[in-house]
Structures are given as C-alpha cells and as structure tokens.
Design a protein around this motif. Structure first.
Motif, PDB file in Angstrom:
ATOM      1  N   TRP A  65     -12.969  -0.138  -4.649  1.00  0.00           N
ATOM      2  CA  TRP A  65     -13.477   0.202  -3.325  1.00  0.00           C
ATOM      3  C   TRP A  65     -13.551   1.717  -3.169  1.00  0.00           C
ATOM      4  O   TRP A  65     -12.671   2.451  -3.674  1.00  0.00           O
ATOM      5  N   GLN A  66     -14.595   2.193  -2.515  1.00  0.00           N
ATOM      6  CA  GLN A  66     -14.741   3.590  -2.078  1.00  0.00           C
ATOM      7  C   GLN A  66     -14.586   4.582  -3.218  1.00  0.00           C
ATOM      8  O   GLN A  66     -13.909   5.599  -3.095  1.00  0.00           O
ATOM      9  N   ARG A  99      -2.632   1.859  -7.865  1.00  0.00           N
ATOM     10  CA  ARG A  99      -2.130   0.488  -7.810  1.00  0.00           C
ATOM     11  C   ARG A  99      -3.196  -0.465  -8.353  1.00  0.00           C
ATOM     12  O   ARG A  99      -4.354  -0.412  -7.930  1.00  0.00           O
ATOM     13  N   ARG A 101      -7.950  -4.928  -0.954  1.00  0.00           N
ATOM     14  CA  ARG A 101      -8.554  -3.650  -0.564  1.00  0.00           C
ATOM     15  C   ARG A 101      -7.504  -2.713   0.019  1.00  0.00           C
ATOM     16  O   ARG A 101      -7.513  -1.502  -0.247  1.00  0.00           O
ATOM     17  N   MET A 102      -6.586  -3.251   0.820  1.00  0.00           N
ATOM     18  CA  MET A 102      -5.519  -2.430   1.380  1.00  0.00           C
ATOM     19  C   MET A 102      -4.649  -1.837   0.278  1.00  0.00           C
ATOM     20  O   MET A 102      -4.244  -0.670   0.344  1.00  0.00           O
ATOM     21  N   ALA A 159       0.817  -1.215   0.000  1.00  0.00           N
ATOM     22  CA  ALA A 159       0.000   0.000   0.000  1.00  0.00           C
ATOM     23  C   ALA A 159       0.851   1.265   0.000  1.00  0.00           C
ATOM     24  O   ALA A 159       0.340   2.360  -0.271  1.00  0.00           O
ATOM     25  N   ARG A 160       2.139   1.151   0.283  1.00  0.00           N
ATOM     26  CA  ARG A 160       3.039   2.305   0.286  1.00  0.00           C
ATOM     27  C   ARG A 160       3.645   2.563  -1.088  1.00  0.00           C
ATOM     28  O   ARG A 160       4.343   3.558  -1.280  1.00  0.00           O
ATOM     29  N   GLY A 175       0.846   5.034  -6.533  1.00  0.00           N
ATOM     30  CA  GLY A 175      -0.451   4.721  -7.105  1.00  0.00           C
ATOM     31  C   GLY A 175      -0.670   5.451  -8.420  1.00  0.00           C
ATOM     32  O   GLY A 175       0.147   6.295  -8.817  1.00  0.00           O
ATOM     33  N   GLY A 229      -6.657   0.676  -2.461  1.00  0.00           N
ATOM     34  CA  GLY A 229      -7.157   1.907  -1.865  1.00  0.00           C
ATOM     35  C   GLY A 229      -8.386   2.411  -2.597  1.00  0.00           C
ATOM     36  O   GLY A 229      -9.241   1.628  -3.018  1.00  0.00           O
ATOM     37  N   ASP A 230      -8.473   3.729  -2.774  1.00  0.00           N
ATOM     38  CA  ASP A 230      -9.645   4.299  -3.445  1.00  0.00           C
ATOM     39  C   ASP A 230      -9.331   4.782  -4.852  1.00  0.00           C
ATOM     40  O   ASP A 230     -10.106   5.525  -5.450  1.00  0.00           O
ATOM     41  N   SER A 231      -8.168   4.346  -5.399  1.00  0.00           N
ATOM     42  CA  SER A 231      -7.818   4.817  -6.743  1.00  0.00           C
ATOM     43  C   SER A 231      -7.479   3.692  -7.710  1.00  0.00           C
ATOM     44  O   SER A 231      -7.358   3.937  -8.912  1.00  0.00           O
TER      45      SER A 231
END
Length: 540
Positions: free
Chosen positions: A538-539, A427, A451-452, A421-422, A425, A455-457
C-alpha cells in the motif's frame, strides 16, 4: 415449521443407501416433507426431502451427516417415516463400509444416540424413561429458583417451552433444556451488566456458570444420577416495541405478552412461562410452530443477527470454522518444519522488522521465522491451536508472541491492527489459506487489518486455493468431511477487491502445492492443490 406445504405423506418410489448417503425417488418432485431415518426401528436422524437433498438424475441425494459417519460400518434395516403422520414411506436393507455386524449408533456405555435439529449427536429425550428425565426436571427447578433468588423471574424457553405448550412434555428429538428471561432494562449495556450480576450471584450460591455471550450463559449442575447437566439461560430485553432474546429472536412484541408470567405443564410439573407463550413461540419458530419438525433450521433475519452480534456476541461472532489440529506431541517434540510458503516469503524479503502470521494455526511458520531471529507474532481465532508453540517458544527462548483475534468482528480486527502497527518495521504480514476461508465480511476485515499493519513499508503475502484438491484422499467422502475450511475461490475477484481497497498487487504466482509443502504437524496426504500467491503493498 418446515419449508414445504404438506399435502399428506410423501410417496417415495425407491430408496437406496451407500457410503455416500441416501438416494431416493419422489413420486411428487415438488413435495417437501420432513422424514425420520430409522436404523433397525429406532429414529437416528431427520431431514426434509427437498430442502436437505440435491438432485442426481432422477433421484434425490442426501449425504450422511458428518457426526454419523464413524458409526456407518455394518448392516442395518433403514426406513424413512413421515414424521407427522408416522407412516413408513420407504425401507431398505443397507450394507455400509465393511458390512460386518449390525450398525449401532450408541455411546461408549451402549446408550442410544441420535441427531437433534442442529445435527448434534446426543442422548435424546425419546431414548430416556421418566426416571431418567426426573433429574433434568429437578435441575430446571433448581436454576429457576436460583435466578429468582437473584431477583430475576425466568421461564421456559425455546424447545423446552415448545414441548410444554404443544405436547405437555419434553420433545423426543430434543436433548437439552432452555430457560429465558426478559430484563426490565431497555439499553443493551445495562442488560449486559445485569447478566453479569446474575452470574456473580449464581456463583455465590455455589453454582458453576459458563458464559456464552453478553446475556447468555449455561448453568452446570451435577444431577442425582451423577450426570453433569448444562441448562442454557438466554437473556432478553424490550426495545422500541421489539423483543430481543438471545440467540434467535428479534420481533415486534408487547410487554403484556411477557408479564405477568403464567405457568405451563411439563412432564406433569408446573413451570413458569410468558403471559402469552404462543406469541413467544411464534417469534421463535414462526407461525407453523404447532407442527413438529425435528429438522427445523432457524432462519433468523440478518438484521436481527447483526444487532445481537453487535450488542452481545462481541468478538466471538462467526467462529465456526473447523480446521485440522496437529498432534500436540509432535509439535512439542519434533523439529519444526515450515511451509514452503513461509520459506518463499523469507527468501523474498530482506530485513524484516516484525513478521505477522494471520491465521497462524499451530504457529509452526511463525515459530520457524522467530527461531531465525526475526521478531514474530502469530494471530489466530482459537488460542488452543497455538498453545503447544507458546510453551515451546518459552522453553527455547524464541522471540515469539501470540495473540487472539477474530476477523469476523470489526472491533477485534481494528484493535489487533492498531496494536501490531506499533511493532518495529518494516512489518510483513502473511495469510496462508485464510482469505479463502473467510466470508466477505471477514475478508474485508483481513485487508483492513493488513493495511494498518504493513503501512507504507511492508507487504502482505497471501496464498489461496485456486482449485479443489486432487488425489486419492480428495475423492474419499470420509476424508472430505475432515477437510479444513478453505475453499477454492475466484482469484481475479480477490485481486480486484484488493485494488478497490487501495492495495497494489506487486506480483501473482500460480503453482501446484503438495502435502509436503504444508507446515509440520499436518497429516500425510497424496493431495495436490493448485494455489495462487499474491504479494500486496500500500502507498508505495
């Protein structure tokens, strides 16, 4: 130790053998007993007549174990023998495969092989004479003495203890020796630390040690006959009135059933044993431990498995999937061809900050993506799968990294998700025939990790089997035994699970995939498979 109620020898009215397996008719359809399968008078395999077979009309059918298939070309006189009574209950002259010559289940040196209770092909004790068993007994002495020098009083365990108590010798259908010990500590962390101290001491004594888990390892010895022998050492401890012993025991137990140690006789030699060995054997094998069962299967309670996994097995739990491994030579030298799935993902996405391929296998898709300038990460549960691509990426200076993760273990999934997640993105995460190979726990961890990472992109792209393969290869039972771990599943249920975990299914595509759609390195095949592709975010 078996699953049925014994009422005397089983009666088999007919027996036949073909390339698929054995088929037989039982006089009493509810009579389940363990029988040995003899090839030309020698036991090779054992099974339970009901538990291990399935009904096919009037007959029961049991398939050949996969480990035996490569030997089954020729002729043999097959017999079924009731293991406990020793009575032959059926026989047939079989012609399998080409039918040329006699079937011989032997190793490269012509030594007889057989299947143990785990259906592992080995040189079993019943094929060895006393002179051949002597080095093993000496190895047991060596390891017990070494453990004692390290401050640990160990004893015979599992099948080795069972043979000593029940028969005074090694069990004929067994192939290895097991030792155990019970720690004086009662906290898992202290028991693990103690086990690693034992390992260091054993190495200092000049012994080679291979670790299985937090409190189980194998000591490797070169015996006098030149054979490398591995003796398994299983650690255990007492907690809240229970004994937990790797790898199958979690049962109410009393300390005075362990200490002080006593002795038992094995092949004429004296070895240490728990104070009440029959209590430990009941905890290991149940109340029927006195009845021989060469096809015994452990039925460890789920609660015990979860405790032992969480305390000691860590991130190695559940890694029993078998996948097709491409030729390393082909991976090193030939142009890398991606799967049709990877090409579709690249066409579907715009700029990708990081491409992550979960269950990357050999890493051909992720290598292809990185070769086109997209920073990429391949994730797999077995590093040997992607080692060839690691070397090739370094040689070609491709922006590609690989990492290990086990989706059957939550700690591994969370740590991997946090690290990925780091990355830059957006990703994009892909999982080609991974969701359809995992158990429910693994699938839940896959969705959590994805999901981790996205993210939202970003997006998650899944491809799963919708129906079994079709084509000549799919009908060949020998090919079926080599098939990877993915299985057709309920796509609607998968979509529902995604939605329940906060995901939004952006699109779903049903199509037919041929072998040519697979990545470089897979074996040629005429198979066609119905698959479904699912795009998740997601989101948004």
């Amino acid at each position: 130790m078996g699953t049925g109620t014994r009422r005397g020898p089983v009666t088999v009215r007919s027996l036949r053998a073909d390339d698929d397996g054995l088929s037989f008719v039982l006089a009493d359809r509810d009579h389940d007993v363990v029988v040995d399968v003899l090839f030309d008078g020698r036991r090779v395999w054992s099974f339970w007549t009901l538990r291990d077979s399935e009904p096919r009309g009037r007959e029961r059918h049991v398939p050949w174990p996969s480990a035996l298939v490569r030997f089954l070309d020729g002729q043999a006189s097959l017999a079924l023998v009731d293991h406990v009574s020793g009575e032959q209950v059926a026989a047939v002259d079989a012609t399998l495969g080409s039918g040329a010559g006699r079937i011989r289940v032997v190793d490269s040196k012509g030594r007889p092989l057989g299947l143990d209770k785990s259906l592992t092909l080995s040189r079993l004790f019943d094929s060895r004479d006393p002179d051949q068993l002597a080095p093993l007994l000496s190895s047991i002495d060596t390891v017990l003495e070494a453990l004692q020098r390290c401050g640990m009083d160990a004893f015979l365990a599992y099948g080795t203890l069972l043979g000593a108590v029940r028969e005074g010798g090694l069990i004929g259908h067994d192939s290895d020796a097991d030792l155990g010990y019970v720690s004086r500590f009662d906290h898992p962390a202290e028991v693990v630390a103690e086990s690693f101290r034992l390992q260091r001491h054993l190495v200092e004594l000049g012994l080679s040690v291979t670790r299985y888990s937090g409190i189980a390892f194998r000591v490797n010895l070169v015996e006098s006959d030149g054979v490398v022998r591995g003796l398994d050492v299983f650690g255990g401890f007492m907690r809240d009135g229970h004994l937990y012993l790797m790898g199958e025991v979690g049962a109410p137990f009393q300390r005075d059933w362990v200490w002080p140690l006593t002795t038992v006789t094995l092949e004429g030699r004296s070895f240490p044993a728990p104070a009440r060995p029959e209590r430990l054997l009941e905890a290991m094998y149940g109340p029927g431990w006195r009845t021989p069962d060469p096809a015994y299967k452990f039925e460890t309670p789920t609660a015990t498995v979860r405790r032992l996994d969480g305390w000691f097995r860590g991130t190695r739990a559940g890694r029993d999937l078998v996948w097709e491994i491409p030729s390393r030579r082909r991976l090193r030298t030939r142009p890398v061809r991606p799967s049709a799935f990877a090409r579709w993902v690249r066409r579907s996405e715009g700029a990708i900050g990081t491409f992550v391929d979960l269950g990357c296998g050999a890493g051909t898709d992720v290598f292809w993506m990185a070769k086109r300038g997209t920073p990429a990460v391949g994730v797999d549960f077995k590093p040997s799968h992607y080692q060839s691509m690691v070397a090739r990426a370094a040689r070609d200076q491709v922006p590609l990294t690989f990492t290990w993760a086990n989706l059957n273990e939550l700690r591994s999934a969370l740590a991997t998700g946090a690290e990925l997640a780091r990355r830059p993105g957006p990703r994009v995460v892909t999982a080609r025939h991974l969701a359809d190979a995992l158990d429910p726990t693994g699938l839940e961890h896959l969705l959590r990790l994805a999901r981790m990472v996205v993210g939202d992109s970003g997006r998650l792209y899944l491809q799963v089997l919708r129906s079994p393969a079709a084509g000549p290869a799919a009908q060949d039972p020998r090919q079926q035994l080599r098939r990877p771990g993915a299985e057709p599943g309920d796509v609607d249920a998968l979509v529902e699970q995604i939605v329940q975990r906060g995901g939004r299914v952006e699109s779903r595509h049903d199509l037919v995939e041929s072998a040519a759609d697979g990545p470089h390195g897979t074996e040629p095949s005429e198979e066609k498979r119905e698959v479904t592709r699912v795009v998740v975010s997601w989101q948004r």
